[in-house]
Motif scaffolding. Structure first.
Motif, PDB file in Angstrom:
ATOM      1  N   ILE A 398       0.801  -1.230   0.000  1.00 57.28           N
ATOM      2  CA  ILE A 398       0.000   0.000   0.000  1.00 57.28           C
ATOM      3  C   ILE A 398       0.834   1.281   0.000  1.00 57.28           C
ATOM      4  CG2 ILE A 398      -2.112  -0.946   1.015  1.00 57.28           C
ATOM      5  CD1 ILE A 398      -1.054   0.243   3.714  1.00 57.28           C
ATOM      6  N   SER A 399       2.157   1.151  -0.044  1.00 55.67           N
ATOM      7  CA  SER A 399       2.955   2.386  -0.097  1.00 55.67           C
ATOM      8  C   SER A 399       3.351   2.691  -1.535  1.00 55.67           C
ATOM      9  CB  SER A 399       4.199   2.249   0.785  1.00 55.67           C
ATOM     10  OG  SER A 399       4.823   1.001   0.580  1.00 55.67           O
ATOM     11  N   ARG A 400       3.324   3.957  -1.849  1.00 47.44           N
ATOM     12  CA  ARG A 400       3.688   4.397  -3.197  1.00 47.44           C
ATOM     13  C   ARG A 400       4.670   5.563  -3.064  1.00 47.44           C
ATOM     14  NH1 ARG A 400       1.349   0.493  -3.727  1.00 47.44           N
ATOM     15  NH2 ARG A 400      -0.440  -0.054  -5.015  1.00 47.44           N
ATOM     16  N   GLN A 401       5.666   5.563  -3.946  1.00 49.05           N
ATOM     17  CA  GLN A 401       6.658   6.635  -3.903  1.00 49.05           C
ATOM     18  C   GLN A 401       6.202   7.756  -4.823  1.00 49.05           C
ATOM     19  OE1 GLN A 401       7.652   3.145  -4.215  1.00 49.05           O
ATOM     20  NE2 GLN A 401       7.394   3.415  -2.022  1.00 49.05           N
ATOM     21  N   LEU A 402       5.031   8.285  -4.524  1.00 46.85           N
ATOM     22  CA  LEU A 402       4.446   9.327  -5.361  1.00 46.85           C
ATOM     23  C   LEU A 402       4.220  10.568  -4.516  1.00 46.85           C
ATOM     24  CD1 LEU A 402       1.761   7.089  -7.084  1.00 46.85           C
ATOM     25  CD2 LEU A 402       3.811   7.959  -8.182  1.00 46.85           C
ATOM     26  N   TRP A 403       3.766  11.609  -5.187  1.00 47.92           N
ATOM     27  CA  TRP A 403       3.552  12.886  -4.496  1.00 47.92           C
ATOM     28  C   TRP A 403       2.088  13.222  -4.300  1.00 47.92           C
ATOM     29  CZ3 TRP A 403       7.599  16.413  -7.434  1.00 47.92           C
ATOM     30  CH2 TRP A 403       8.893  15.970  -7.058  1.00 47.92           C
ATOM     31  N   TRP A 404       1.251  12.672  -5.176  1.00 47.37           N
ATOM     32  CA  TRP A 404      -0.151  13.068  -5.155  1.00 47.37           C
ATOM     33  C   TRP A 404      -0.976  12.020  -4.377  1.00 47.37           C
ATOM     34  CZ3 TRP A 404      -3.331  16.734  -5.006  1.00 47.37           C
ATOM     35  CH2 TRP A 404      -4.685  16.570  -5.331  1.00 47.37           C
ATOM     36  N   GLY A 405      -1.414  12.373  -3.209  1.00 50.67           N
ATOM     37  CA  GLY A 405      -2.205  11.434  -2.432  1.00 50.67           C
ATOM     38  C   GLY A 405      -2.084  11.689  -0.944  1.00 50.67           C
ATOM     39  N   GLN A 406      -2.470  10.702  -0.167  1.00 44.15           N
ATOM     40  CA  GLN A 406      -2.401  10.844   1.286  1.00 44.15           C
ATOM     41  C   GLN A 406      -1.069  10.324   1.796  1.00 44.15           C
ATOM     42  OE1 GLN A 406      -5.844   8.428   1.455  1.00 44.15           O
ATOM     43  NE2 GLN A 406      -7.190  10.087   2.118  1.00 44.15           N
ATOM     44  N   PRO A 407      -0.273  11.184   2.438  1.00 41.44           N
ATOM     45  CA  PRO A 407       1.003  10.726   2.983  1.00 41.44           C
ATOM     46  C   PRO A 407       0.780   9.627   4.028  1.00 41.44           C
ATOM     47  CG  PRO A 407       0.871  13.118   3.012  1.00 41.44           C
ATOM     48  CD  PRO A 407      -0.486  12.625   2.642  1.00 41.44           C
ATOM     49  N   ILE A 408       1.710   8.716   4.078  1.00 43.07           N
ATOM     50  CA  ILE A 408       1.603   7.642   5.065  1.00 43.07           C
ATOM     51  C   ILE A 408       1.787   8.219   6.465  1.00 43.07           C
ATOM     52  CG2 ILE A 408       2.803   5.576   5.904  1.00 43.07           C
ATOM     53  CD1 ILE A 408       2.993   4.636   3.088  1.00 43.07           C
ATOM     54  N   PRO A 409       0.894   7.924   7.389  1.00 40.44           N
ATOM     55  CA  PRO A 409       0.932   8.563   8.716  1.00 40.44           C
ATOM     56  C   PRO A 409       1.948   7.910   9.648  1.00 40.44           C
ATOM     57  CG  PRO A 409      -0.960   7.117   8.594  1.00 40.44           C
ATOM     58  CD  PRO A 409      -0.273   7.021   7.261  1.00 40.44           C
ATOM     59  N   VAL A 410       3.182   7.826   9.181  1.00 40.85           N
ATOM     60  CA  VAL A 410       4.222   7.168   9.963  1.00 40.85           C
ATOM     61  C   VAL A 410       5.393   8.134  10.153  1.00 40.85           C
ATOM     62  CG1 VAL A 410       5.949   5.328   9.918  1.00 40.85           C
ATOM     63  CG2 VAL A 410       3.608   4.855   9.205  1.00 40.85           C
ATOM     64  N   TYR A 411       5.948   8.141  11.355  1.00 43.63           N
ATOM     65  CA  TYR A 411       7.020   9.076  11.676  1.00 43.63           C
ATOM     66  C   TYR A 411       8.227   8.306  12.206  1.00 43.63           C
ATOM     67  CZ  TYR A 411       3.174  12.318  11.154  1.00 43.63           C
ATOM     68  OH  TYR A 411       2.116  13.009  10.646  1.00 43.63           O
ATOM     69  N   TYR A 412       9.403   8.690  11.709  1.00 47.21           N
ATOM     70  CA  TYR A 412      10.636   8.029  12.123  1.00 47.21           C
ATOM     71  C   TYR A 412      11.434   8.996  12.986  1.00 47.21           C
ATOM     72  CZ  TYR A 412       9.279   5.208   8.127  1.00 47.21           C
ATOM     73  OH  TYR A 412       8.574   4.432   7.250  1.00 47.21           O
ATOM     74  N   CYS A 413      11.909   8.508  14.092  1.00 42.52           N
ATOM     75  CA  CYS A 413      12.711   9.346  14.974  1.00 42.52           C
ATOM     76  C   CYS A 413      13.977   9.768  14.249  1.00 42.52           C
ATOM     77  CB  CYS A 413      13.050   8.569  16.249  1.00 42.52           C
ATOM     78  SG  CYS A 413      13.968   9.560  17.439  1.00 42.52           S
TER      79      CYS A 413
END
Length: 725
Positions: A398-413
Motif C-alpha cells: 500500500i505504499s507508493r513513492q508518489l507525491w499526489w495522495g495521502q502521505p503515510i501517517p508514519v514518523y521516524y525518529c
RNA sequence: GGGUUCGUAGCUCAGAUGGUUAGAGCGCAACAUUGACAUUGUUGAGGUCACAGGUUCGAGUCCUGUCGGACCCACCA
C-alpha cells in the motif's frame, strides 16, 4: 410543455427540468418526513482528472434508476456522490499535462506539484459534477465528498493506525513491482502484461546451460534451480556447482523448485532473487541470500555497469559474456512483459522496504461473507471470480513513492536512510532512538525520546482510501449518516473493477465495521464502439456523452446505455441506436400530447370527473395487459433486471399502448375513456420515470397543471409506483 | 494452462422451467397519412437458430465435441 410543438425538443426543456429538481431538496433523504426504510448507494467516485466518459454515465444511469424507483416505492433514498483523487492515475495524467507546457515534475518540486495538482483536480471535479447532473443523477450533492477531504483522510488514517496496532499492517523488505518511470512500487493489480518478442540467451553455467531473457542480472545470481522431477538434473540437487562468469569464479548451490518449467529453455533456471519475483520466493524457501544490482531509477549499481540503464547493460553484458565464450545460443521468443498499468513502462521487480497489508485473514472473511450470503453479486457467475481472486491474494503493498495522495501517517525518529552496499545488500536504518510512530495527527517530536521526527515520504495506494469509501464518504463510523445509512444497499460499478475495488471494500468494510458494506453488487458491462472494440482515449474511438446529449437528449442516451443490456455483458453504442431511442422519446411526447389535447379544453366539471375516476373502464381494452405489464416491470426491478425492464417498457408503450390501445380508443369519445387514458398514461409515466426522467417529468407537470391528477406531489419521483388494480 | 462469455434475419439484440407456422428495432421494398407523431402508421421480403453428434415423442433452448470472437486469472526465468 407546449402542445403546439409537434415534436419533442430535449434542448428546450432539460436544463429547465434540472434546475427545477435542484430548486428544492428532492434528492435528499430528508425531503420526505416519516419514511423509515432507507435505500443507499455510495456512488463510485470518478477520478478527478478528466471529463466523464460513457462508462461513468452508464453507472450513473443504473444508480439513478434505482434511486428514483426506490423513492417511488416509499424508501428514504440517499445517493452519495464523490470525487476520487486517484493518486497514481492523476499523477500520471497531470505530469503529462505539465509536460505539454514544458514543465517537469521534479523541477517543480513536491510542494508546488501538489498545489497545482490540487487545483487541477478541483477544476476537474467541478466539471465532472456538472456532467453528473446533466444525466439527471438524483444524488445528494450537498453530501459530496472528495477523497482528500480532511475528515475522509482522518478515517483512512484511523484505519491505518488500527490495522498497524492489530498487526495487519507491517513494514517489510520484499520484492515489489517497481515502475522506473513513475518511480514507485505497484501492487500486482496495478500492472498488466504485454506480449513482446525478446531474445532468450543460453548461457553456460559451469557444466550446465541456463536460458534467460535477462543476462544483465547474472551478477546477482545466488543459485541454480531445477525441477525436482527433471531426471536430467536430479543428481545435482543439493550439490554446489562452480561457474565462471562476469565477476569471476562463483559457487552456486543447486536447489529444487516446482516453479521451474521443464520445457522452458534447458529446464535450468538461474535464481536472481533481487530482480525476479519467482526467484525471490525460491530464495525465501531455500534461505538464499539476496543481491540487488539495479536501483530505483532502473539503473545498474554493479561495478563496471554502474549507471547504465537496464537495456544498455543487457547489451554490454551480452558482449562480455560472448567474449568469455559463454553464450551458446540466442533465440527469439514471444513473452509477456509486465508493464505499468498507467504509463506502460516495463516493470522492474526490485527489493525494497514497503508497507503491506496482511490479507489472508481479511480475504478469508470476505469469502465467508459471500458464502454465507451476507451479500450477492449480480450476475451470480462473477461470484466465482471474486472467490478465486481472494483465495490467491498475496499481501497488498500500500505504499507508493508518489507525491499526489495521502502521505503515510508514519514518523521516524530523526528520519531513516536506505542504503545499498557494494554487495547489493539493502539496509534501512531509523536514526535517533529508532522509534517508528504511527500517528493520525501530525507530530514533530518522537513520543519516546523527544527528538524530532520525520514523516514517511511515501503516500498511500489510492485503493486503500477507495476501499473505505462506503463509510468514509459518510464522514466515518462515528457520523450520524453512518448510523442511519450503513450498511448500504447496492454497490453498482463496472465489471472491470470487481477486484480493484469491490473485493477490497468487502475486506475493509468487514474489518472496520464488522459488516459487508452493501447487500447487492451490480456489475455493468463496458460500452464498446460499433465494431465491438473497447473505447479508449489512445484509439480515439471514445464517445462523448455530452455530444450525444446535445444531439439526441439525455433520455435517449440513458435508454441506449441500459435497454436490453445484461449485467457484466459489454454492449455496443453507436449513433443509430441512440437515434432509435430518441424516436421513442418523441413517441412518448406525442402520444401524451394526443391525450392532453383531448382534455386540455375541458371545463372544470369534466376535469373533476377525470380526477375522481382515474381507473380502468368497466369494459377496459387495456386493464389486463396493463396490470400484467406492471407486474412484469415490478418484478424485474426487484431482480435487478434493468435492461430487460427498460426494453419491455419501450416495447409495451410503443407497440401496445400507442399502436393498439390508443388507436382503438379513437372511436370512443366519452369522459370515461378520457379518464382511463389519463390514468393509464400516468401509470406508464411512473413506470418509465426511473429510466427516462426528463420527458416523463415534463408530461407529469403538464397533466398536474391541468388538474386532472389527484396527486399533491411536485415531482414524479415521489409519486407512488403503480400497483395492480 | 485454468475459467467465463458470446455465435439467432444485412446490422443491434429478445427468445424463464425443451412444446404449435422463431420475434422486435434499425436498414430494405410497397402502400398509407391534410385530424398526436414522417423523429409516423400498415404490410412485405429476409433466418440450414456457427458446425457435428447425442438425450427426447419433440431442441434455438439440455449434454458432448469442433470451429470462430471477446474477456478474466495464473505462468512466462
Amino acid at each position: 410543455m407546449d402542445t403546439k410543438d409537434t415534436s419533442y425538443n430535449p434542448q428546450k426543456y432539460e436544463s429547465e427540468i434540472l434546475k427545477f429538481w435542484e430548486s428544492k431538496p428532492y434528492f435528499k433523504p430528508e425531503y420526505k418526513k416519516g419514511r423509515k426504510k432507507t435505500f443507499t448507494i455510495t456512488l463510485p467516485p470518478p477520478n478527478a482528472n478528466a471529463n466523464l466518459h460513457v462508462g461513468h454515465m452508464t453507472g450513473y444511469t443504473y444508480q439513478d434508476i434505482m434511486g428514483r424507483y426506490h423513492r417511488m416505492i416509499g424508501d428514504r433514498v440517499l445517493l452519495i456522490p464523490g470525487k476520487d483523487h486517484a493518486s497514481i492515475q492523476t499523477e500520471v495524467v497531470f505530469e503529462k499535462f505539465l509536460e505539454k507546457q514544458g514543465i517537469k515534475k521534479r523541477e517543480l518540486g513536491r510542494e508546488e506539484f501538489y498545489k497545482r495538482c490540487l487545483e487541477f483536480t478541483i477544476n476537474n471535479a467541478n466539471n465532472a459534477r456538472e456532467q453528473e447532473k446533466s444525466i439527471g443523477l438524483s444524488a445528494d450533492f450537498s453530501r459530496e465528498k472528495f477523497t482528500l477531504d480532511t475528515d475522509l483522510t482522518q478515517t483512512v488514517y484511523d484505519t491505518f493506525k488500527e490495522m498497524y496496532e492489530d498487526n495487519l499492517i507491517y513494514r517489510g523488505k520484499r520484492i515489489i513491482n517497481y515502475c522506473p518511470r513513475c518511480h514507485t512500487a505497484l501492487a500486482d493489480i496495478d500492472t498488466e502484461y504485454k506480449e513482446e518478442i525478446s531474445s532468450l540467451y543460453y548461457i553456460k553455467y559451469g557444466e550446465l546451460v541456463i536460458a534467460t531473457t535477462r543476462p544483465e542480472t547474472v551478477m546477482a545470481d545466488v543459485a541454480i534451480a531445477v525441477n525436482p522431477k527433471d531426471k536430467r538434473y536430479k543428481h545435482l540437487i543439493g550439490k554446489t556447482i562452480e561457474i565462471e562468469s562476469i565477476g569471476g569464479r562463483k559457487l552456486l548451490p543447486v536447489v529444487a523448485s516446482t516453479k521451474v518449467d521443464v520445457k522452458f529453455g534447458t529446464g535450468v533456471l538461474k535464481v536472481t532473487p533481487g530482480h525476479s519475483k519467482d526467484d525471490f520466493e525460491i530464495a525465501m524457501e531455500n534461505n538464499l541470500p539476496i543481491i540487488s544490482i539495479i536501483d530505483n531509477n532502473g539503473r545498474m549499481t554493479y561495478e563496471k555497469y554502474k549507471g547504465m540503464k537496464v537495456k544498455e547493460a543487457r547489451e554490454a553484458t551480452v558482449k562480455d559474456l560472448q567474449a568469455l565464450g559463454l553464450i551458446t545460443k540466442i533465440e527469439e521468443i514471444v513473452h509477456n512483459t509486465q508493464i505499468c498499468e498507467r504509463c506502460n513502462s516495463i516493470i522492474e521487480p526490485l527489493i525494497s522496504y514497503q508497507w503491506f497489508i496482511k490479507t489472508q485473514d481479511l480475504a478469508r472473511k470476505a469469502i465467508e461473507a459471500l458464502e454465507q450470503e451476507k451479500f450477492s453479486i449480480h450476475p451470480k457467475r462473477q461470484e466465482k471470480n471474486y472467490i478465486r481472486w481472494l483465495e490467491n491474494l498475496e499481501d497488498w503493498c500500500i505504499s507508493r513513492q508518489l507525491w499526489w495522495g495521502q502521505p503515510i501517517p508514519v514518523y521516524y525518529c530523526e528520519g531513516k536512510v536506505t542504503e545499498i552496499n557494494k554487495n547489493g545488500d539493502i539496509t534501512e536504518k531509523v536514526l535517533g532512538c529508532g522509534e517508528i510512530t504511527v500517528s493520525t495527527v501530525k507530530i514533530t517530536k518522537c513520543p519516546k525520546c523527544g527528538r524530532k521526527v520525520v514523516q514517511d515520504t511515501d503516500i498511500l495506494d489510492t485503493w486503500f482510501s477507495s476501499s473505505q469509501w462506503p463509510y468514509s464518504c459518510m464522514g466515518g463510523i462515528q457520523s450520524k449518516d453512518f448510523k442511519e445509512f450503513y450498511p448500504t444497499n447496492v454497490m453498482e460499478t463496472g465489471r472491470d473493477i470487481l477486484f480493484f475495488w469491490v473485493a477490497r471494500m468487502v475486506m475493509m468494510g468487514i474489518y472496520k465495521t464488522g459488516k459487508v458494506p452493501f447487500h447487492d453488487v451490480y456489475l455493468h458491462g463496458l460500452a464498446l464502439d460499433r465494431e465491438g472494440k473497447k473505447q479508449s482515449k489512445s484509439k480515439g474511438n471514445g464517445i462523448d456523452p455530452q455530444e450525444i446529449i446535445s444531439k439526441y437528449g439525455t433520455d435517449a442516451l440513458r435508454l441506449s446505455l441500459i435497454s436490453g443490456n445484461a449485467p457484466d455483458q459489454d454492449f455496443k453504442l453507436f449513433d443509430e441506436k441512440v437515434r432509435g431511442f430518441r424516436n421513442f422519446i418523441n413517441k412518448v411526447y406525442n402520444s401524451s400530447r394526443y391525450i392532453i389535447l383531448q382534455i386540455e379544453n375541458l371545463d372544470e366539471k369534466d376535469k373533476k370527473y377525470i380526477r375522481e375516476n382515474l381507473k380502468f373502464t368497466k369494459e377496459s381494452l387495456i386493464k389486463s395487459k396493463m396490470n400484467k405489464h406492471i407486474e412484469d416491470i415490478s418484478k424485474k426491478m426487484k431482480l435487478f433486471e434493468f435492461g430487460k425492464a427498460a426494453f419491455n417498457i419501450e416495447q409495451f408503450y410503443h407497440h401496445y399502448y400507442c399502436d393498439i390501445y390508443i388507436e382503438k380508443t379513437k372511436g370512443i369519445s366519452n369522459l370515461e375513456i378520457k379518464a382511463e387514458l389519463v390514468f393509464t398514461l400516468y401509470q406508464n409515466l411512473k413506470l418509465m420515470h426511473p429510466f427516462i426522467p426528463f420527458i416523463t417529468e415534463l408530461i407529469y407537470r403538464k397533466l398536474n397543471g391541468l388538474n386532472v391528477l389527484e396527486t399533491q406531489e411536485e415531482v414524479l419521483m415521489y409519486c407512488e409506483y403503480p400497483i395492480i388494480t
